[in-house]
Design a protein around this motif. Sequence first.
Motif, PDB file in Angstrom:
ATOM      1  N   UNK A 289       0.449 -12.855   6.777  1.00 14.59           N
ATOM      2  CA  UNK A 289      -0.702 -11.451   6.838  1.00 14.59           C
ATOM      3  C   UNK A 289      -0.012 -10.422   7.208  1.00 14.59           C
ATOM      4  N   UNK A 290       0.525 -10.689   8.252  1.00 17.38           N
ATOM      5  CA  UNK A 290       1.138  -9.354   8.934  1.00 17.38           C
ATOM      6  C   UNK A 290       2.235  -8.685   7.980  1.00 17.38           C
ATOM      7  N   UNK A 291       2.842  -9.377   7.418  1.00 13.96           N
ATOM      8  CA  UNK A 291       3.958  -8.586   6.346  1.00 13.96           C
ATOM      9  C   UNK A 291       3.100  -8.012   5.351  1.00 13.96           C
ATOM     10  N   UNK A 292       1.983  -8.855   4.638  1.00 15.36           N
ATOM     11  CA  UNK A 292       1.341  -8.172   3.683  1.00 15.36           C
ATOM     12  C   UNK A 292       0.581  -6.749   4.200  1.00 15.36           C
ATOM     13  N   UNK A 293       0.011  -6.894   4.983  1.00 14.82           N
ATOM     14  CA  UNK A 293      -0.946  -5.831   5.992  1.00 14.82           C
ATOM     15  C   UNK A 293       0.195  -4.669   5.833  1.00 14.82           C
ATOM     16  N   UNK A 294       1.239  -4.850   6.671  1.00 20.35           N
ATOM     17  CA  UNK A 294       2.076  -3.763   6.907  1.00 20.35           C
ATOM     18  C   UNK A 294       2.931  -3.219   5.653  1.00 20.35           C
ATOM     19  N   UNK A 295       3.074  -3.871   4.532  1.00 20.69           N
ATOM     20  CA  UNK A 295       3.552  -3.268   3.396  1.00 20.69           C
ATOM     21  C   UNK A 295       2.337  -2.341   2.710  1.00 20.69           C
ATOM     22  N   UNK A 296       1.326  -2.848   3.018  1.00 20.68           N
ATOM     23  CA  UNK A 296       0.100  -2.134   2.079  1.00 20.68           C
ATOM     24  C   UNK A 296       0.148  -0.692   2.928  1.00 20.68           C
ATOM     25  N   UNK A 297      -0.092  -1.002   4.459  1.00 20.91           N
ATOM     26  CA  UNK A 297       0.064   0.302   5.119  1.00 20.91           C
ATOM     27  C   UNK A 297       1.126   1.427   4.733  1.00 20.91           C
ATOM     28  N   UNK A 298       2.389   0.795   4.609  1.00 21.87           N
ATOM     29  CA  UNK A 298       3.445   1.637   4.343  1.00 21.87           C
ATOM     30  C   UNK A 298       3.613   2.166   2.976  1.00 21.87           C
ATOM     31  N   UNK A 299       2.888   1.334   2.193  1.00 22.32           N
ATOM     32  CA  UNK A 299       2.786   1.979   0.791  1.00 22.32           C
ATOM     33  C   UNK A 299       1.805   2.779   0.596  1.00 22.32           C
ATOM     34  N   UNK A 300       0.713   2.870   1.735  1.00 21.64           N
ATOM     35  CA  UNK A 300      -0.402   3.919   1.162  1.00 21.64           C
ATOM     36  C   UNK A 300      -1.489   3.166   0.733  1.00 21.64           C
ATOM     37  N   UNK A 301      -1.447   1.825   0.875  1.00 20.68           N
ATOM     38  CA  UNK A 301      -2.439   1.101  -0.170  1.00 20.68           C
ATOM     39  C   UNK A 301      -3.585   0.510   0.869  1.00 20.68           C
ATOM     40  N   UNK A 302      -3.567   0.752   2.180  1.00 19.94           N
ATOM     41  CA  UNK A 302      -4.622   0.423   3.282  1.00 19.94           C
ATOM     42  C   UNK A 302      -5.752   1.241   3.350  1.00 19.94           C
ATOM     43  N   UNK A 303      -7.027   0.996   4.017  1.00 18.34           N
ATOM     44  CA  UNK A 303      -7.735   1.819   4.280  1.00 18.34           C
ATOM     45  C   UNK A 303      -7.256   2.684   5.650  1.00 18.34           C
ATOM     46  N   UNK A 304      -8.350   3.737   6.053  1.00 16.89           N
ATOM     47  CA  UNK A 304      -8.067   4.700   7.089  1.00 16.89           C
ATOM     48  C   UNK A 304      -7.754   3.817   8.331  1.00 16.89           C
ATOM     49  N   UNK A 305      -8.399   2.662   8.525  1.00 22.05           N
ATOM     50  CA  UNK A 305      -8.244   2.114   9.687  1.00 22.05           C
ATOM     51  C   UNK A 305      -6.935   1.029   9.560  1.00 22.05           C
ATOM     52  N   UNK A 306      -6.130   1.209   8.615  1.00 20.21           N
ATOM     53  CA  UNK A 306      -5.037   0.499   8.380  1.00 20.21           C
ATOM     54  C   UNK A 306      -5.320  -0.906   8.203  1.00 20.21           C
ATOM     55  N   UNK A 307      -6.423  -1.358   7.518  1.00 18.08           N
ATOM     56  CA  UNK A 307      -6.941  -2.853   7.165  1.00 18.08           C
ATOM     57  C   UNK A 307      -6.068  -3.057   5.919  1.00 18.08           C
ATOM     58  N   UNK A 308      -6.096  -4.645   5.787  1.00 24.01           N
ATOM     59  CA  UNK A 308      -5.579  -5.025   4.375  1.00 24.01           C
ATOM     60  C   UNK A 308      -6.955  -5.171   3.662  1.00 24.01           C
ATOM     61  N   UNK A 309      -7.136  -4.434   2.619  1.00 24.06           N
ATOM     62  CA  UNK A 309      -8.160  -4.561   1.782  1.00 24.06           C
ATOM     63  C   UNK A 309      -8.008  -5.221   0.497  1.00 24.06           C
ATOM     64  N   UNK A 310      -9.022  -5.491  -0.313  1.00 22.93           N
ATOM     65  CA  UNK A 310      -8.809  -6.304  -1.699  1.00 22.93           C
ATOM     66  C   UNK A 310      -8.224  -5.293  -2.698  1.00 22.93           C
ATOM     67  N   UNK A 311      -8.400  -3.999  -2.662  1.00 18.99           N
ATOM     68  CA  UNK A 311      -7.768  -3.357  -3.592  1.00 18.99           C
ATOM     69  C   UNK A 311      -6.339  -2.995  -3.322  1.00 18.99           C
ATOM     70  N   UNK A 312      -5.895  -2.922  -1.975  1.00 16.36           N
ATOM     71  CA  UNK A 312      -4.453  -2.997  -1.413  1.00 16.36           C
ATOM     72  C   UNK A 312      -3.830  -4.340  -1.779  1.00 16.36           C
ATOM     73  N   UNK A 313      -4.481  -5.425  -1.640  1.00 14.74           N
ATOM     74  CA  UNK A 313      -3.825  -6.634  -1.953  1.00 14.74           C
ATOM     75  C   UNK A 313      -3.704  -6.892  -3.437  1.00 14.74           C
ATOM     76  N   UNK A 314      -4.594  -6.368  -4.534  1.00 13.96           N
ATOM     77  CA  UNK A 314      -4.282  -6.390  -6.036  1.00 13.96           C
ATOM     78  C   UNK A 314      -3.237  -5.405  -6.175  1.00 13.96           C
ATOM     79  N   UNK A 315      -3.026  -4.289  -5.475  1.00 14.11           N
ATOM     80  CA  UNK A 315      -1.926  -3.348  -5.870  1.00 14.11           C
ATOM     81  C   UNK A 315      -0.588  -4.130  -5.436  1.00 14.11           C
ATOM     82  N   UNK A 316      -0.509  -4.880  -4.361  1.00 20.14           N
ATOM     83  CA  UNK A 316       0.648  -5.754  -3.972  1.00 20.14           C
ATOM     84  C   UNK A 316       0.814  -6.558  -5.052  1.00 20.14           C
ATOM     85  N   UNK A 317       0.018  -7.275  -5.433  1.00 15.81           N
ATOM     86  CA  UNK A 317       0.130  -8.502  -6.471  1.00 15.81           C
ATOM     87  C   UNK A 317       0.936  -7.858  -7.703  1.00 15.81           C
TER      88      UNK A 317
END
Length: 506
Positions: free
Chosen positions: A218-246
Amino acid sequence: MSDFLIDEELLAAIDMGSNSFHLAIARVDHGEVKKVASMSEKVQLAAGLDENKNLTEAAQQRGLACLARFVGRLSAVQPNRLRIVATNALRQAKNGHEFIQKAAEILPKPIEIIAGREEARLIYLGVSHTMENSGRRLVIDIGGGSTELIIGEEFEPIHTESLQMGCVAYTKAFFAEGEINHKSFDKAVFAARKELSTIANTYKNAGWDTVVGSSGTIKACRQITVNMGWSNAQENLTREGLEKLKDKLLKYKHVSEMDFDGLKEDRRAVLPAGIAILYAVFDILDIDKLVYSDGALREGVMYDLLGRFQHEDIRDRSVQALMGRYNADPKQAERVVKTAQHLFEGVAAELKLTSDDSDLLRRAAYLHEIGLAISHGGYHRHGAYLLQHSDIPGFSQIDQNHLSHLVAHHRRKLRQDDKIDVNKVGGHKLMHLCLLLRLAVLVNHSRSDQMLPAIELSVQNAQQWQLSVSGDAKQWPLLVAELHDEQVQFKNWDIELKIHSEQFVD
């Protein structure tokens, strides 16, 4: 062992996960655990399980080499302030005892193999102590061999579950050659959904206010979405961000091609499986966003250890809960506990028994009659079975095995084969504790606080014990007769029990 830890004293925990081994060293500062050093290594013990669920020699050597390096950092930590816990890989390994025996030559403390729900409880403890306590939370921890999901409030878990799905295990099952395609990913997601379906309704009905993720996947998935600009303003892992990661993952054909910003090399091989599991969790539990916590199993282990020093031992709460669940007679339990502790004090020094042994005997004395809830006939065997196979918060599998043997042998005949089994599990100490519990139960057969003789137990050596009964033995003819019978049972375990009173001398 001191009764409490003063500020600035060191604690340490080793978490032998299925993917990574972790060492954490911390100081206690005003009741809080402050980490001062840590080490992590990708051992991938679960990847070393062969088709017969045996750990390969190569996997064992990786683990032992890692533990040897960890021990080099532990010189300032006293052994009684260290806990070493092992999780799913060693729970699954049929030859896990071989690895544990080899590790015992390296480590200053024995390894504790903890059950899945105990792992979940400790993970929740680690997360809850490293986050603001507000509302009900769902905690998700995707490990190498299993995934733990916990619902709790403040520091108390309400639902704990450990599911057989982990990033190393799923990598072996669905991405073994490092190849990535829709078919393999969909199979992994389907398998995870199947596991999650067993708890989905219970968890969704319980509900939660926030979702928290911990550990490497989860740390890796969240960090990737933050770095890729796919997280929300609070840098949380979101459903939308996870979909983009997939979607991004499935554009690659092999793990060697992945170029996610922030992906560590040692996480590369297991990332597709980890994403598949997390995707299924979000889907089945209808999760919209997840916050990450640095707290995890090793932090939970240290807080649990701290509680033991501060007289907040979860094991004692578990013992009381078991007594309540199985309607054990509390007055009789207290009688047996009091007698057992008195007998223990008389022989502890000569038999080299420790405070940990005293705690084990005390807890077994409280629990020796829980099997009566099933049947009076053979209730000691029923109690032993319950202790062996129940999920008991705070206890490792070894702890439960020791308790089980104590309860199993507190009455009826002792055989030479029983002695061999007990010695194999816990050595001479466990055998001596079995005999102490037998005497404590026997002395209290009347189930009364009245008309009990004063007794003293001493040992000349490990094979010769003497029980002194004060007063006229004729006042307690049944007790004397039962002590005679008990001499025969002690002899079956190669120990001579002498009985002495004013009217009766062996």
